[in-house]
Design an enzyme around this catalytic site. Structure first.
Site, PDB file in Angstrom:
ATOM      1  N   CYS A 183       0.851  -1.188   0.000  1.00 46.39           N
ATOM      2  CA  CYS A 183       0.000   0.000   0.000  1.00 46.39           C
ATOM      3  C   CYS A 183       0.890   1.242   0.000  1.00 46.39           C
ATOM      4  O   CYS A 183       2.037   1.167  -0.449  1.00 46.39           O
ATOM      5  CB  CYS A 183      -0.994  -0.016   1.166  1.00 46.39           C
ATOM      6  N   ARG A 226      -3.610  -0.665   5.067  1.00 43.60           N
ATOM      7  CA  ARG A 226      -4.140  -1.706   4.188  1.00 43.60           C
ATOM      8  C   ARG A 226      -3.215  -2.901   4.002  1.00 43.60           C
ATOM      9  O   ARG A 226      -3.662  -4.047   4.089  1.00 43.60           O
ATOM     10  CB  ARG A 226      -4.505  -1.113   2.817  1.00 43.60           C
ATOM     11  N   ASP A 253      -9.029   3.569   0.880  1.00 43.20           N
ATOM     12  CA  ASP A 253      -8.020   4.059   1.822  1.00 43.20           C
ATOM     13  C   ASP A 253      -8.713   4.565   3.084  1.00 43.20           C
ATOM     14  O   ASP A 253      -9.432   5.562   3.043  1.00 43.20           O
ATOM     15  CB  ASP A 253      -7.208   5.188   1.190  1.00 43.20           C
TER      16      ASP A 253
END
Length: 176
Positions: free
Chosen positions: A9, A15, A139
């Site tokens: 990420c 993430r 996100d």
């Protein structure tokens, strides 16, 4: 030699470590624990050395996942070259990884994580979406707990597809 998977990420604190935790459990449940190694990284060094974001840790823990000790780091060209599968959380991450890959073979191992979700939009073929950014994992950084839960749900939805893909890759490896 184990099959090596890396989730990627931006800063490697939300993430990608969430996906790492989910995949570790799914590979263990599939009996592939010793055959597959999962780690994570980011495309930026802005969070270098930081632990998993406290909100990501809370959502993972509440969902029953183990959250390993973790320190964020930026992916290196050597790591890109040494992984069998690089799972990008967004199209931007995938583009960056492909440009940093030391060769075409490494660039070809970069795949959008969510492309393994059977309910995600298709990125090629009839009725396909125009842009692979339609497969971005949301996100959660600027959001609240609900945003982290949404990211986890997207990660979980694709996890079994990742496991099946790796299982096929391991079978092909053993035949050759």
């Amino acid at each position: 030699m184990p099959y090596r998977v890396m989730t990627v990420c931006t800063g490697n604190i939300c993430r990608s470590p969430m996906a790492e935790s989910v995949l570790r459990r799914r590979f263990a449940e599939a009996g592939l624990d010793g055959e597959v190694v999962v780690d994570s990284s980011g495309i930026s060094d802005e969070e270098d050395g930081n632990p998993v974001d406290r909100r990501a840790r809370a959502v993972l823990t509440d969902a029953g996942y183990d959250v390993p000790e973790h320190r964020a780091h930026r992916v290196s060209r050597a790591e890109i070259a040494s992984r069998d599968l690089l799972l990008a959380m967004t199209a931007r991450h995938a583009r960056w990884l492909r440009t940093q890959a030391p060769d075409e073979a490494s660039a070809g191992r970069v795949v959008l994580y969510r492309s393994f979700d059977p309910d995600a939009p298709a990125v090629d073929g009839p009725g396909a979406v125009a842009d692979e950014s339609d497969l971005d994992i949301a996100d959660p950084w600027y959001g609240d707990r609900g945003d982290f839960e949404e990211a986890l749900a997207q990660i979980e939805a694709a996890a079994d597809g990742v496991v099946e893909h790796v299982r096929r890759e391991l079978a092909a490896r053993s035949r050759s």
